[in-house]
Enzyme design. Structure first.
Site, PDB file in Angstrom:
ATOM      1  N   HIS A  57      14.570   2.442  15.157  1.00  0.00           N
ATOM      2  CA  HIS A  57      14.503   0.974  15.292  1.00  0.00           C
ATOM      3  C   HIS A  57      13.423   0.378  14.387  1.00  0.00           C
ATOM      4  O   HIS A  57      12.873  -0.676  14.699  1.00  0.00           O
ATOM      5  CB  HIS A  57      14.229   0.551  16.741  1.00  0.00           C
ATOM      6  CG  HIS A  57      15.092   1.250  17.749  1.00  0.00           C
ATOM      7  ND1 HIS A  57      16.330   0.792  18.123  1.00  0.00           N
ATOM      8  CD2 HIS A  57      14.894   2.410  18.429  1.00  0.00           C
ATOM      9  CE1 HIS A  57      16.856   1.628  19.010  1.00  0.00           C
ATOM     10  NE2 HIS A  57      16.010   2.625  19.196  1.00  0.00           N
ATOM     11  N   SER A  74       6.930 -10.598 -11.919  1.00  0.00           N
ATOM     12  CA  SER A  74       7.459 -11.924 -11.609  1.00  0.00           C
ATOM     13  C   SER A  74       7.077 -12.875 -12.739  1.00  0.00           C
ATOM     14  O   SER A  74       6.015 -12.728 -13.338  1.00  0.00           O
ATOM     15  CB  SER A  74       6.874 -12.408 -10.288  1.00  0.00           C
ATOM     16  OG  SER A  74       6.907 -13.820 -10.220  1.00  0.00           O
ATOM     17  N   LYS A 131       2.659  -9.608  -8.942  1.00  0.00           N
ATOM     18  CA  LYS A 131       3.823  -8.921  -8.400  1.00  0.00           C
ATOM     19  C   LYS A 131       4.270  -7.686  -9.172  1.00  0.00           C
ATOM     20  O   LYS A 131       4.224  -7.647 -10.390  1.00  0.00           O
ATOM     21  CB  LYS A 131       5.006  -9.892  -8.347  1.00  0.00           C
ATOM     22  CG  LYS A 131       4.820 -10.991  -7.333  1.00  0.00           C
ATOM     23  CD  LYS A 131       5.169 -10.523  -5.951  1.00  0.00           C
ATOM     24  CE  LYS A 131       6.655 -10.686  -5.796  1.00  0.00           C
ATOM     25  NZ  LYS A 131       7.096 -10.579  -4.444  1.00  0.00           N
ATOM     26  N   GLU A 151      16.482  -2.497  -5.354  1.00  0.00           N
ATOM     27  CA  GLU A 151      17.279  -3.609  -4.818  1.00  0.00           C
ATOM     28  C   GLU A 151      18.646  -3.700  -5.505  1.00  0.00           C
ATOM     29  O   GLU A 151      19.653  -4.003  -4.863  1.00  0.00           O
ATOM     30  CB  GLU A 151      16.517  -4.924  -5.003  1.00  0.00           C
ATOM     31  CG  GLU A 151      15.246  -4.981  -4.175  1.00  0.00           C
ATOM     32  CD  GLU A 151      14.364  -6.143  -4.607  1.00  0.00           C
ATOM     33  OE1 GLU A 151      14.714  -7.291  -4.321  1.00  0.00           O
ATOM     34  OE2 GLU A 151      13.330  -5.893  -5.246  1.00  0.00           O
TER      35      GLU A 151
END
Ligand code: ARG
Length: 459
Positions: A155, A276, A282, A289
């Protein structure tokens, strides 16, 4: 002029022609198409269906086309309807009359079925090899982390301690099943359809066994109508690929989580990260992804193909030409994703200290405290309850179980003694899980050896 123009009195509308042409995408089947044609021509000559001389001319002509293609100097006629027509037209242009005999006893329907099977089989080999390379990356990383303790989750809540090796080897198991599925799909793909003709086989004395042998298929198809209208083998392949992508996507989800500031279990190499355009600090896990995103696209191809096939009456229908772009895209995609994930993993920095620190909070050793009590004779249900109370006490007082004094332990149960501390140490939690399939180093080392043997590096 179209190779089928005989019964037509008028040419096709230009846009309709463009609409139905598959050459722009099926030209990648050229090598398989030519090899299939060479085998077919060879058989036609061997059966005296065409003369030996015509057979030889066709084979030489096709080999010449193949050579030109391999040398990058082949120019196909863009106006051809598909790769089969383009190759045949080029052959006839090059060798004349004999070229017109190649298509004897054959239809594009059995030809395209053959080409797609040859293509699928060779792609399966490549996907298996790339899957093994990812297994290698996972295995190499596992070997370095048989002692690296980290929380295992359920979980997405810290649950019980495992090692990073144990976690990574879970993906090795998935990949072994993936490879098994691919090879199983290959077995059913290795069925030679040529000789099925358009749908009702042929009146020529074709020697299908000879063609099967020349093209190295395991078997010939048993029903000509099925053979020209079956795309199960592609659907199976896309389903096996979808499963691989699902596994890669889960791993990439974890990679993205692990590289976040919230976890910081790993840091991705600059070579596999992006920045970024606005936020200078970043470092984003874009590759992970993208693999996750491309999984959706591969599922889409599987769904597209299932849907294309679902309402088709026997036998061949042009709808089936829509199998190609879906299959090509899914196959190309998985072949890009596998090495990206391998590269991302093998270059990442593992921050062991953070993995260990994460075990400090979250009571990952609570099961072990309960098990300790149970081994002293307290029924497990009671042991669970006692430990639950200790966890509550700890969370109210900002402590971990191992921070409790023996007195505090004893307030919960008089059964507790000094040896509980050793039993709930992270090392003990991992090493005492000696059950096969568990995280103990002894077992993990054995598993690594087995996996090495699987990859052909057994000792
Ligand atoms: N381009 C076609 C395909 O991919 C080849 C078979 C065409 N057959 C036909 N009867 N129109 O399916």
């Amino acid at each position: 002029m179209k190779l089928w123009a005989g019964r037509f009195s008028k040419s096709t509308d230009a846009f309709a022609d463009h609409f139905q042409s598959s050459l722009s995408f099926d030209k990648r089947l050229i090598v398989h198409d030519i090899k299939g044609s060479i085998a077919h021509a060879h058989m036609l000559a061997a059966q005296n269906i065409i003369s030996e001389e015509d057979g030889r001319e066709i084979e030489d002509g096709l080999s010449g086309i193949l050579e030109d293609y391999e040398d990058g100097r082949l120019e196909l006629d863009d106006s051809a309807e598909d790769i089969h027509m383009a190759v045949e037209a080029l052959l006839t242009k090059r060798i004349g009359e004999a070229g017109k005999k190649l298509h004897t006893g054959r239809s594009r329907n059995d030809q395209v079925a053959l080409d797609m099977r040859l293509y699928a089989m060779s792609e399966i080999e490549e996907i298996v090899a790339l899957s093994k390379e990812l297994m290698r990356a996972l295995l190499d990383l596992s070997k370095k982390h048989t002692d690296t303790v980290m929380p295992g989750y359920t979980h997405l809540q810290r649950a019980q301690p495992v090692t990073f090796a144990h976690h990574l080897l879970a993906y090795v198991e998935m990949l072994k099943r993936d490879i098994d599925r691919l090879l199983d799909a290959k077995r059913r793909t290795s069925v030679m359809p040529l000789g099925s003709g358009a749908l009702a086989a042929s009146t020529y004395p074709l020697n299908r066994e000879l063609v099967r042998e020349l093209l190295d298929f395991d078997a010939i198809s048993y029903n000509s109508m099925d053979a020209v209208s079956d795309r199960d083998f592609l659907i199976e392949l896309l389903s096996a690929i979808s499963m691989i992508m699902m596994h890669l996507s889960r791993l990439c989800e974890e990679i993205a989580l692990w590289s976040s500031w919230e976890f910081k279990f790993i840091e991705l190499d600059d070579a596999y990260s992006t920045g970024s355009s606005i936020m200078p600090q970043k470092k984003n896990p874009d590759m992970a992804e993208l693999v996750r995103g491309k999984t959706g696209r591969v599922y889409g191809s599987l769904m597209a193909l299932l849907t294309v096939m679902k309402g088709l009456p026997l036998s061949y229908n042009k709808d089936m030409q829509e199998d190609k772009e879906s299959a090509f895209d899914a196959i190309d995609t998985v072949k890009m994703c596998l090495p990206i994930v391998a590269g991302m993993l093998s270059t990442a920095t593992v921050i062991k200290a953070n993995m260990r620190k994460a075990c400090g909070a979250g009571f990952v050793n609570a099961t072990d405290a309960a098990d300790w009590l149970a081994k002293k004779g307290v029924p497990f249900r009671d042991a669970h309850e006692i430990t639950g109370k200790l966890v509550l006490y700890c969370s109210q007082n900002g402590k971990a179980l191992e921070d409790l004094s023996l007195e505090e332990f004893r307030q919960a149960s008089p059964v507790f003694d000094e040896s509980v501390y050793e039993a709930i140490s992270l090392e003990a939690c991992v090493s005492s899980r000696k059950v096969p399939g568990g995280p103990s180093k002894a077992y993990i080392e054995k598993l690594i050896d087995w996996n090495e043997a699987y990859l052909g590096n057994g000792n």
